[in-house]
Design an enzyme around this catalytic site. Structure first.
Site, PDB file in Angstrom:
ATOM      1  N   ASN A 113       0.835  -1.192   0.000  1.00  0.00           N
ATOM      2  CA  ASN A 113       0.000   0.000   0.000  1.00  0.00           C
ATOM      3  C   ASN A 113       0.876   1.250   0.000  1.00  0.00           C
ATOM      4  OD1 ASN A 113      -0.446   1.938   2.518  1.00  0.00           O
ATOM      5  ND2 ASN A 113       0.208  -0.057   3.333  1.00  0.00           N
ATOM      6  N   PHE A 117      -1.380   8.247   4.438  1.00  0.00           N
ATOM      7  CA  PHE A 117      -2.085   8.900   5.551  1.00  0.00           C
ATOM      8  C   PHE A 117      -3.343   9.632   5.076  1.00  0.00           C
ATOM      9  CE2 PHE A 117       1.983   9.611   8.369  1.00  0.00           C
ATOM     10  CZ  PHE A 117       2.091   8.243   8.543  1.00  0.00           C
ATOM     11  N   SER A 180       6.140   4.986   8.407  1.00  0.00           N
ATOM     12  CA  SER A 180       5.453   4.721   7.143  1.00  0.00           C
ATOM     13  C   SER A 180       6.360   5.132   5.985  1.00  0.00           C
ATOM     14  CB  SER A 180       4.145   5.506   7.065  1.00  0.00           C
ATOM     15  OG  SER A 180       3.614   5.430   5.756  1.00  0.00           O
ATOM     16  N   ASN A 182       5.269   5.899   3.118  1.00  0.00           N
ATOM     17  CA  ASN A 182       4.388   6.528   2.128  1.00  0.00           C
ATOM     18  C   ASN A 182       4.213   8.026   2.286  1.00  0.00           C
ATOM     19  OD1 ASN A 182       3.925   3.957   0.985  1.00  0.00           O
ATOM     20  ND2 ASN A 182       2.414   3.529   2.580  1.00  0.00           N
ATOM     21  N   THR A 183       4.923   8.634   3.232  1.00  0.00           N
ATOM     22  CA  THR A 183       4.995  10.084   3.350  1.00  0.00           C
ATOM     23  C   THR A 183       6.454  10.476   3.151  1.00  0.00           C
ATOM     24  OG1 THR A 183       3.114  10.248   4.852  1.00  0.00           O
ATOM     25  CG2 THR A 183       4.685  12.067   4.883  1.00  0.00           C
ATOM     26  N   LYS A 222       6.257   3.727  16.846  1.00  0.00           N
ATOM     27  CA  LYS A 222       6.180   2.640  15.862  1.00  0.00           C
ATOM     28  C   LYS A 222       7.313   2.775  14.865  1.00  0.00           C
ATOM     29  CE  LYS A 222       2.969   0.050  12.967  1.00  0.00           C
ATOM     30  NZ  LYS A 222       1.547  -0.131  12.585  1.00  0.00           N
ATOM     31  N   ASN A 251       6.296  -1.631  11.364  1.00  0.00           N
ATOM     32  CA  ASN A 251       5.476  -1.151  10.257  1.00  0.00           C
ATOM     33  C   ASN A 251       5.748  -2.002   9.015  1.00  0.00           C
ATOM     34  OD1 ASN A 251       3.867   0.680   8.651  1.00  0.00           O
ATOM     35  ND2 ASN A 251       4.439   2.327  10.049  1.00  0.00           N
TER      36      ASN A 251
END
Length: 344
Positions: A113, A117, A180, A182-183, A222, A251
């Protein structure tokens, strides 16, 4: 209890993964409102555990990411989890990354994915938590917080502090998500200088909030599975220095070794599910070596069976969390893991 999920899974897997995700959650909401969930799921065994002053009815929780906005708390709470983690939420609403942004790799029992966010903002989420019967009846709800994509990485601490201030009253605990993929540049916060600065800001903010509200809410961190032993040791030392209450490991991963050659295997984003199981467990073992019993660990990553949950606890985790395993196994995985850990 007959496990009906395998009957529905082929149809769900024929849909776009994000569409299937949303449809599943909306269906669970309806089943919960109509009182049907107890007829469809195994009741999880009662196995209370206490960590950071929080007593959960069993050691199996929902990982962040599945319910980013707190829209499905009552339905998810009815599935038998010992606790729920909602988010990641950011101070301001944001749409996340362009679609498609979720990919199913069934051969590897994995998901990639790059949601980014996507959420309605922290204030909307807090309102939903307050309005949920699960929270009102004492259910354990952790809030996972992050920074907005538009906020420069050097100003990240201001976003985390703002989000912590917003969730403080309703959160059973607060998780700081710095892992994450994804940022843009978010994982840079795991580096020593930036992490020290961030944790210092959060420590001061929490002390002020503790005085203001008369209660000290547990603060968790995390981290990613893509850390070597040196990085893990550095983070462990900072956890102790800034009195972080627990750590969530881990994560999603940016590694692709386990999915090379598979359809969607080269998509950017975080890889979760079975391929991250071993890397996550290694990080847990390393953390346990450095932290001992000083700071508890929540194990997450690649849990698709009760045996996998036992592996995390054997490595040093006190509690575990599920997400991608639910997509492949369905709600039965929750009670299976609770039973596996009851005598472990």
């Amino acid at each position: 209890m007959i496990d009906s999920y395998p009957l529905f899974r082929p149809w769900l897997f024929s849909l776009d993964p994000e569409q299937a995700h949303n449809l599943t959650l909306s269906t669970l909401d309806r089943a919960q409102r109509w009182g049907l969930l107890p007829l469809l799921i195994d009741k999880a065994a009662n196995d209370p555990r206490t960590m950071c002053g929080i007593t959960v009815p069993n050691p199996v929780g929902l990982a962040a990411g599945l319910d980013k906005d707190g829209k499905h708390i009552d339905a998810l709470g009815a599935l038998g989890f010992g606790f729920l983690e909602i988010g990641t939420v950011t101070p301001k609403p944001q749409p996340g990354n362009p679609k498609p942004r979720m990919f199913r790799l069934s051969q590897a029992q994995a998901i990639i994915n790059r949601m980014g966010f996507n959420n309605d903002g922290v204030d909307a989420c807090v309102k939903r938590v307050r309005n949920s019967a699960y929270w009102q009846n004492g259910g354990i709800v952790g809030l996972n917080i992050g920074k907005n994509a538009s906020t420069p990485i050097e100003n990240a601490a201001s976003d985390y502090v703002a989000a912590m201030e917003a969730v403080y009253e309703v959160a059973s605990y607060i998780t700081v998500n710095i892992s994450s993929p994804n940022t843009q540049n978010l994982r840079a916060l795991q580096g020593e200088d930036m992490l020290r600065s961030l944790l210092g800001s959060l420590h001061l903010a929490r002390e002020a909030l503790s005085d203001q509200h008369g209660v000290r809410k547990p603060l968790f961190l995390k981290i990613a599975p893509d850390l070597d032993q040196h990085d893990v040791k550095l983070i462990a030392d900072l956890l102790l220095e800034f009195k972080i209450d627990a750590i969530i490991a881990t994560n999603t991963t940016i590694a692709r070794d386990a999915v090379q050659g598979l359809e969607f295997g080269e998509e950017t984003g975080g890889l979760s599910g079975a391929p991250v199981r071993q890397a996550s467990t290694v990080v847990i073992k390393n953390l346990k070596e450095y932290l001992g019993d000083a700071i508890p660990i929540i194990g997450v990553g690649g849990i698709l069976s009760g045996k996998d949950a036992q592996e995390k606890v054997a490595a040093g985790a006190s509690l575990v969390q599920l997400y991608s395993g639910l997509i492949y196994r369905g709600p039965k995985l929750i009670s299976e893991c609770v039973k596996a850990l009851k005598s472990f």
